[in-house]
Enzyme design. Sequence first.
Site, PDB file in Angstrom:
ATOM      1  N   HIS A 449      39.241  23.373  82.149  1.00  0.00           N
ATOM      2  CA  HIS A 449      38.879  23.119  83.547  1.00  0.00           C
ATOM      3  C   HIS A 449      37.594  22.307  83.681  1.00  0.00           C
ATOM      4  O   HIS A 449      36.814  22.147  82.741  1.00  0.00           O
ATOM      5  CB  HIS A 449      38.758  24.438  84.328  1.00  0.00           C
ATOM      6  CG  HIS A 449      37.627  25.322  83.893  1.00  0.00           C
ATOM      7  ND1 HIS A 449      36.367  25.232  84.418  1.00  0.00           N
ATOM      8  CD2 HIS A 449      37.585  26.345  82.993  1.00  0.00           C
ATOM      9  CE1 HIS A 449      35.588  26.157  83.872  1.00  0.00           C
ATOM     10  NE2 HIS A 449      36.302  26.842  83.002  1.00  0.00           N
ATOM     11  N   CYS A 468      36.810  30.173  78.640  1.00  0.00           N
ATOM     12  CA  CYS A 468      37.578  28.962  78.935  1.00  0.00           C
ATOM     13  C   CYS A 468      36.830  27.735  78.407  1.00  0.00           C
ATOM     14  O   CYS A 468      35.643  27.799  78.108  1.00  0.00           O
ATOM     15  CB  CYS A 468      37.802  28.819  80.435  1.00  0.00           C
ATOM     16  SG  CYS A 468      38.963  30.019  81.130  1.00  0.00           S
TER      17      CYS A 468
END
Length: 548
Positions: A449, A468
């Site tokens: 992301h 992440c």
Amino acid sequence: MKDVSKHYLMYKKYKMRNIYFLIILSIFVCCKKEEPKVIPVKKATPPPAIILTDERTVSIDTTLIGIFKSKTLQEFYNSSNNKTVWGNLKKRTYVLSQIKNCEKLGLNPDDYKSSTLEKYEKRISKLNDKELATYDILLTYNFELYLNHLHKGKLDPKKLYTDWDLTDKNLDVNSVLIKAFNKNKLDSIVENIQPKSETYRELLKALEIINTYPEDDIGMITVDSLTKKISLNDTNVALINIKKRLLFWGDMSGKDSISSIYNKKTFESIKRFQERHGLAADGIIGKGTISALNYSKEKRKQQIIANLERWRWYNNDFTENYFIINIPNYSLNVVESQDTTLVRNIVVGTIKRKTPIITSVLKTVVFNPTWTVPPTILKEDVVPAMKRNRNYLKNKNITIYDTMGHEVDPSKWNENKPGNYKYVQSPGYNNSLGLMKILFPNHHSVYLHDTNHRNIFGRNNRSLSSGCVRIENPLELAEHILNDSISTNWPKEKIDSIIETETTINIRITKKYALYQWYWTAWSKKNQLIFRADIYNLDSDLYAKLRD
């Protein structure tokens, strides 16, 4: 005319009867129960028969084979009708040589009973039938173990780590060995059984390079002796051992006075050293550079061996198009048709919230994502902050919802039961996920992301996330992977117009990309050793387990 009309009516009735018949038949066929398909059971292919030599061959008592409790070994000797197979001197010599010299591949000869096998070989002409049978079994068992270790590693990552999700690598070692045995091509089996990736070859080269270095007895560079970072023209006693290390590794050449003065020559040498180790190549000697300098030859060699093991775990049958992430290198490469088309800096998880190791397939690009606060961040970050300031979430554009999906005013939030709520951040430039994310199947609820902290990609240490992977300039990446010349077109203007809406939109990725999110801290390039900081402290532990 009447006859023509009569014939026409008869023809029409006949045609209608045929149509009715076909309709009834089709209904019958459609309503008929479909027979269940019989799926043939795939039988395991037995290994080919072993072609025995004309040299001394003896029968093997199956109880000797049973001692090893190996089904593979049992099946191997079934193929020779339980007779010894290693009567040929050339074949035995090859196996013994491979096992004896396996340190060149980062393996340990003791794991394959190298000394025991050599003792048997020296007495080969004096061995009785039982001893010869035992020697033959030991040769087979240890050579097959060696081949398995070369192909898929000695250890099982699933038993070592909870956050390593790799597909299993299977090897029909009997078939591979017997075919090579029968065709007298044992000399190619070891080469063919190993990973084919460029990084694996670079690691083998790194091991070869480091074995050319002499043993080093350079003392530790003590950080305590540094009152500050060392800059050009500074004087510091630690520079004596720093220069010795630079000379040892070849980052500095020629003669030097080995003084405590930080001169221009040492400055340029430090920059070369820093670049090889993924450090900011600014010539300033701080804790990171000192830590890298303090690695001995033996420690670096162990690091290379640990990474060779990892690359044997990885499935090296890369797809045509893929993303490959090296977590300690903070890098993402997009590879298409064996060509690197994009390179991106990334941010990865901290040591407390590690980025998991994953092999997967990219599925969806989400523009303007919402962000739901995960349990770990809720517990460790949000709850303490909310207790200090009830407007903490509101200031971050995060809405609280109860179990019925109703919005909850922060003043009515029950701090004793924070798990009873859902916390969702609205889309936008300042969303924690930024303006987009890329989804792929995994068991860890992680994804790639954007970020609302876009200034951190210039930092050297980027182990900062909660697991992440954050990507630099992600919209350009999205444009690249969504543009499929066959069916879709995603120009920058189209993506920008979607972003402006601040409405969440999911786009399926039509072009197939695999994701290899892996971990390695050593390799070589143009005969130069390359290392990265072991940010999750995995190397030493893995090496120790390999030598247990």
